[in-house]
Design an enzyme around this catalytic site. Structure first.
Site, short mmCIF file in Angstrom:
data_model
loop_
_atom_site.label_atom_id
_atom_site.label_comp_id
_atom_site.label_asym_id
_atom_site.label_seq_id
_atom_site.Cartn_x
_atom_site.Cartn_y
_atom_site.Cartn_z
N ALA A 1 89.59 20.12 53.16
CA ALA A 1 90.39 19.12 52.23
C ALA A 1 89.81 18.18 51.87
O ALA A 1 89.70 17.76 50.64
CB ALA A 1 91.93 18.63 52.51
N VAL B 1 90.10 27.15 64.04
CA VAL B 1 91.09 26.73 64.35
C VAL B 1 92.68 26.50 63.79
O VAL B 1 93.42 26.22 64.64
CB VAL B 1 90.76 25.08 63.30
CG1 VAL B 1 91.28 23.78 63.03
CG2 VAL B 1 89.26 24.92 62.78
N HIS C 1 95.37 -5.16 72.13
CA HIS C 1 95.98 -4.02 73.27
C HIS C 1 97.37 -4.26 73.27
O HIS C 1 98.17 -5.35 73.20
CB HIS C 1 95.29 -4.95 74.77
CG HIS C 1 95.69 -5.17 75.41
ND1 HIS C 1 95.42 -3.59 76.50
CD2 HIS C 1 96.22 -5.20 76.56
CE1 HIS C 1 96.16 -3.69 78.06
NE2 HIS C 1 96.91 -4.26 78.01
N GLY D 1 90.69 35.39 66.37
CA GLY D 1 89.94 34.08 66.34
C GLY D 1 90.59 32.55 67.06
O GLY D 1 91.82 32.85 66.88
N ALA D 2 89.65 32.90 67.62
CA ALA D 2 89.98 31.60 68.62
C ALA D 2 89.10 29.85 68.21
O ALA D 2 89.12 29.40 68.19
CB ALA D 2 89.83 31.32 70.25
P1 FAD Z 1 92.62 25.20 47.59
O1 FAD Z 1 93.08 24.28 48.12
O2 FAD Z 1 92.67 27.03 48.63
O3 FAD Z 1 92.78 25.47 46.11
C1 FAD Z 1 92.09 26.05 44.45
C2 FAD Z 1 93.47 26.77 44.20
O4 FAD Z 1 92.55 28.08 42.64
C3 FAD Z 1 94.39 27.15 44.65
O5 FAD Z 1 95.91 26.77 44.19
C4 FAD Z 1 94.31 28.96 43.94
O6 FAD Z 1 95.50 29.47 44.20
C5 FAD Z 1 93.28 27.65 42.70
N1 FAD Z 1 93.03 29.31 41.67
C6 FAD Z 1 92.16 30.16 42.18
N2 FAD Z 1 91.40 30.71 41.56
C7 FAD Z 1 91.94 30.98 39.96
C8 FAD Z 1 92.27 30.99 38.85
N3 FAD Z 1 91.02 31.67 38.69
N4 FAD Z 1 92.70 29.85 37.84
C9 FAD Z 1 93.05 29.30 38.37
N5 FAD Z 1 93.47 28.89 40.13
C10 FAD Z 1 92.82 28.95 40.54
N6 FAD Z 1 91.69 21.43 55.56
C11 FAD Z 1 91.67 19.97 56.57
O7 FAD Z 1 90.91 19.02 56.28
N7 FAD Z 1 92.98 19.08 57.47
C12 FAD Z 1 93.61 20.36 57.79
O8 FAD Z 1 94.95 20.18 58.68
C13 FAD Z 1 93.63 21.87 57.54
N8 FAD Z 1 94.47 22.65 57.58
C14 FAD Z 1 94.14 23.83 57.49
C15 FAD Z 1 95.53 24.76 57.45
C16 FAD Z 1 95.42 26.01 57.06
C17 FAD Z 1 96.44 26.81 57.78
C18 FAD Z 1 94.27 26.33 56.10
C19 FAD Z 1 94.54 28.05 56.10
C20 FAD Z 1 93.52 25.99 55.63
C21 FAD Z 1 93.42 24.16 56.48
N9 FAD Z 1 92.91 23.24 56.18
C22 FAD Z 1 92.88 22.09 56.86
C23 FAD Z 1 91.40 23.80 54.81
C24 FAD Z 1 91.76 23.20 53.66
O9 FAD Z 1 93.29 23.68 53.22
C25 FAD Z 1 90.65 23.63 52.30
O10 FAD Z 1 89.85 23.10 52.82
C26 FAD Z 1 91.42 22.91 50.79
O11 FAD Z 1 92.74 23.06 50.78
C27 FAD Z 1 90.55 24.19 50.22
O12 FAD Z 1 90.60 23.21 49.20
P2 FAD Z 1 89.75 23.32 47.73
O13 FAD Z 1 90.89 22.62 46.16
O14 FAD Z 1 88.91 24.16 47.38
O15 FAD Z 1 90.92 24.66 47.47
P1 NAI Z 2 87.68 29.34 61.71
O1 NAI Z 2 86.25 29.58 61.74
O2 NAI Z 2 87.57 28.00 62.11
O3 NAI Z 2 87.96 30.37 63.35
C1 NAI Z 2 87.43 31.99 63.44
C2 NAI Z 2 87.61 31.95 64.47
O4 NAI Z 2 87.34 33.71 64.68
C3 NAI Z 2 86.14 32.31 65.17
O5 NAI Z 2 85.98 31.74 66.53
C4 NAI Z 2 85.35 33.51 65.10
O6 NAI Z 2 84.19 33.26 66.38
C5 NAI Z 2 86.30 33.91 65.09
N1 NAI Z 2 85.62 35.68 64.89
C6 NAI Z 2 85.06 35.90 63.67
N2 NAI Z 2 85.52 37.26 63.56
C7 NAI Z 2 85.85 37.65 64.53
C8 NAI Z 2 86.73 38.97 65.19
N3 NAI Z 2 86.31 40.27 64.66
N4 NAI Z 2 86.92 39.68 65.74
C9 NAI Z 2 87.55 38.33 66.93
N5 NAI Z 2 87.34 36.75 66.07
C10 NAI Z 2 86.51 36.45 65.63
O7 NAI Z 2 88.36 30.10 60.97
P2 NAI Z 2 90.32 29.76 61.08
O8 NAI Z 2 89.91 29.83 62.67
O9 NAI Z 2 90.04 31.47 60.71
O10 NAI Z 2 90.59 28.48 59.94
C11 NAI Z 2 89.70 28.97 58.60
C12 NAI Z 2 89.06 27.59 58.08
O11 NAI Z 2 90.16 26.47 57.56
C13 NAI Z 2 88.19 26.85 59.61
O12 NAI Z 2 87.36 26.95 59.31
C14 NAI Z 2 88.30 25.34 58.78
O13 NAI Z 2 87.83 24.61 57.35
C15 NAI Z 2 89.81 25.73 58.03
N6 NAI Z 2 91.12 24.55 58.46
C16 NAI Z 2 90.95 23.86 58.89
C17 NAI Z 2 92.02 23.17 59.83
C18 NAI Z 2 91.84 21.19 60.50
O14 NAI Z 2 90.75 20.47 60.06
N7 NAI Z 2 92.64 20.85 61.25
C19 NAI Z 2 92.63 23.84 60.14
C20 NAI Z 2 92.60 25.05 60.07
C21 NAI Z 2 91.92 25.79 58.87
#
Ligand code: FAD
Ligand code: NAI
Length: 475
Positions: free
Chosen positions: A330, A193, A454, A190-191
């Site tokens: 987020a 984010v 600047h 998966g290429a």
């Molecule tokens: P979550 O952050 O998933 O929080 C949900 C919470 O609810 C969790 O603590 C979970 O355990 C809890 N929960 C679930 N079910 C229950 C239940 N029944 N009872 C009690 N608690 C429960 N987004 C960005 O904007 N910028 C970034 O740089 C970015 N980087 C990311 C990097 C990675 C590696 C990943 C995986 C995601 C990244 N994201 C980023 C995406 C971002 O993390 C999510 O969009 C965001 O966390 C969503 O917020 P949320 O509050 O909806 O859910």
């Molecule tokens: P993603 O949706 O960004 O990328 C998934 C990639 O996997 C896509 O390019 C898709 O075509 C590919 N893919 C799907 N199925 C596949 C398969 N079977 N084989 C090979 N490739 C496949 O999802 P990702 O990277 O898992 O991140 C999840 C979400 O978390 C993001 O969409 C983003 O919303 C959030 N996130 C945000 C960040 C940020 O804001 N900087 C950083 C990391 C995550």
């Protein structure tokens, strides 16, 4: 005995904890339930974002970028380091400290704003007179009754069939953020984010990184010109990216993992890795919520079904963030959380989906807001484009980071800014100006006429605006 609240938020990620704080600020008695545990079993609010997402990934991106600079660019500044080495354990411990500071910060904010926090799993039990009954099962069992419920339960990594996450060899984002030693051969499926951000971290630290992507186009949601530039730069840095692949069998022996796939020419391939990150998107968390007990409707993909205002199928039940439609970001979750709290309090909460910025924290960073050139073409909108390369920006030269550009798209007739696309240093910060401009429906001429400091990277945005009218001054 049940405890009664005006608002109970289930989930303490950026959507949930921010909704709870805003509801409490508005005078509503508010509780937030979150089940995330730290390594001692204690509460760790902040959700995916704080624990295994935004925050720890940015900590590792910073550490690995520092290492990369020390290894490759310090010499240009006349700095030489003898005997430099990378202590991965220390880097991970620093990341854990940053995460804990954020967890503690949220617990402090709950106290400050008088949000009652429950550590445990929240589940609907039944609808009751004037609200909903919710059970909390955690260190202590509780029964809560809420007039309004905000579901903010987030999302989890999607696994590939037949390749469960063991977090040792086959890794989701959780394992990808905790690799103890730099793997020699790192595979990423998966290429998107996560793949690009995590692939960059471990490549900078010395891993040989292979990224396998199903789609034939690279970063399809990104403006084509920017995505092309990104592909060129990332490939030059050493990320081996294969597009248009079809993943077959994945065999995890415990110490290594082999991936059978078909390449874009239809030829069968096999790759063997020490670690494999699977980052192919995320699925909504609704397990444990017991949505059936109250008849809360999910859509066909398992998200809580909501309207544009985050209203669910049930009266006074709302849902925000990753568990509902829209980008999994987020800041999108936070905006929805605030808007819902304000709606509950009788105000007019508002989220503008057209001005939600995206950032990919690679080096260079990629950031954008609004429509891409390919979307404008598909929508039949007549537009003008202007771009400015960082190569011609004095601050970028002084920084030693001249890759990339700012590109601005404006309506051909009205000059209203329709999209801004940046690849380059600090794109994550630069994009804010474009978001503000688009919120105020500014024209490219507005940006072109505003004085920018600047030397600053932001001058590239001004120059891109000037370029829309074919009058860039420095290029
Ligand atoms: P979550 O952050 O998933 O929080 C949900 C919470 O609810 C969790 O603590 C979970 O355990 C809890 N929960 C679930 N079910 C229950 C239940 N029944 N009872 C009690 N608690 C429960 N987004 C960005 O904007 N910028 C970034 O740089 C970015 N980087 C990311 C990097 C990675 C590696 C990943 C995986 C995601 C990244 N994201 C980023 C995406 C971002 O993390 C999510 O969009 C965001 O966390 C969503 O917020 P949320 O509050 O909806 O859910
Ligand atoms: P993603 O949706 O960004 O990328 C998934 C990639 O996997 C896509 O390019 C898709 O075509 C590919 N893919 C799907 N199925 C596949 C398969 N079977 N084989 C090979 N490739 C496949 O999802 P990702 O990277 O898992 O991140 C999840 C979400 O978390 C993001 O969409 C983003 O919303 C959030 N996130 C945000 C960040 C940020 O804001 N900087 C950083 C990391 C995550």
């Amino acid at each position: 005995m049940s405890k009664n609240f005006d608002v109970v938020v289930i989930g303490g990620g950026p959507g949930g904890y921010v909704a709870a704080i805003r509801a409490a600020q508005l005078g509503l008695s508010t509780a937030c339930i979150d089940d995330w545990k730290n390594d001692k079993g204690g509460p760790a609010p902040g959700g995916t974002c704080t624990n295994v997402g935004c925050i720890p990934s940015k900590a590792l991106l910073q550490s690995s970028e520092n290492f990369d600079h020390a290894s490759h660019t310090f010499a240009d500044h006349g700095i030489s380091i003898k005997g430099m080495e990378m202590n991965v354990g220390k880097m991970l411990a620093r990341k854990d400290t940053v995460v804990k500071q954020n967890n503690d910060g949220i617990l402090y904010l709950f106290k400050k704003n008088k949000v009652t926090f429950f550590h445990g799993l929240g589940a609907f039990t039944r609808a009751v007179e004037g609200g909903y009954e919710i059970s909390v099962s955690g260190t202590a069992s509780e029964t809560l009754v809420a007039k309004h419920v905000i579901v903010a339960t987030g999302s989890s990594a999607r696994a590939l069939p037949g390749a469960d996450f063991d977090e040792k060899t086959v890794l989701s984002n959780t394992g990808a953020l905790a690799i103890g030693d730099v793997p020699k051969r790192l595979g990423v499926i998966g290429a998107g984010v996560i793949g690009l951000e995590m692939g960059s971290v471990w490549r900078r630290l010395g891993a040989q990184v292979t990224v396998l992507e199903a789609l034939p186009t690279f970063l399809g949601a990104v403006d084509e010109q920017i995505a092309k530039e990104a592909f060129k730069l990332f490939t030059k840095q050493g990320l081996a990216i294969s597009l248009g692949v079809k993943i077959g069998a994945i065999t995890n022996s415990g110490s290594e993992v082999s991936v059978d796939y078909t390449d874009d020419k239809g030829a069968a391939q096999k790759a063997v890795f020490d670690k494999l990150i699977v980052s192919i998107g995320r699925i909504p968390n609704t397990r444990g919520l017991n949505a059936e007990a109250v008849g809360l409707k999910l859509d066909e993909r398992g998200f809580v079904a909501v309207d544009a205002d985050c209203r669910s199928s049930l009266p006074n039940v709302w849902a925000v963030g990753d568990v509902v439609r829209g980008p999994m970001l987020a800041h999108k979750a936070e905006e929805e959380g605030v808007a819902v709290a304000e709606r509950i309090a009788g105000q007019h909460g508002h989220v503008n989906f057209n001005t939600i910025p995206w950032v990919i924290y690679t080096s260079p960073e990629i950031a954008w807001v609004g429509r891409t050139e390919q979307q404008l073409k598909a929508d039949g909108v007549a537009y003008k484009a202007g771009s400015f390369p960082f190569l011609a920006n004095g601050r970028a030269r002084a920084l030693g980071d001249t890759s990339g550009m700012v590109k601005m798209l404006a309506d051909a007739k009205t000059d209203e800014i329709l999209g801004v696309h940046i690849i380059g240093p600090m794109a994550s910060e630069l994009i804010s100006e474009a978001v503000v401009a688009m919120e105020f429906r500014a024209s490219s001429e507005d940006i072109a006429r505003i004085c920018h400091a600047h030397p600053s990277l932001s001058e590239a945005t001004k120059e891109a605006a000037l370029a829309v009218d074919k009058r860039a001054l420095n290029f």
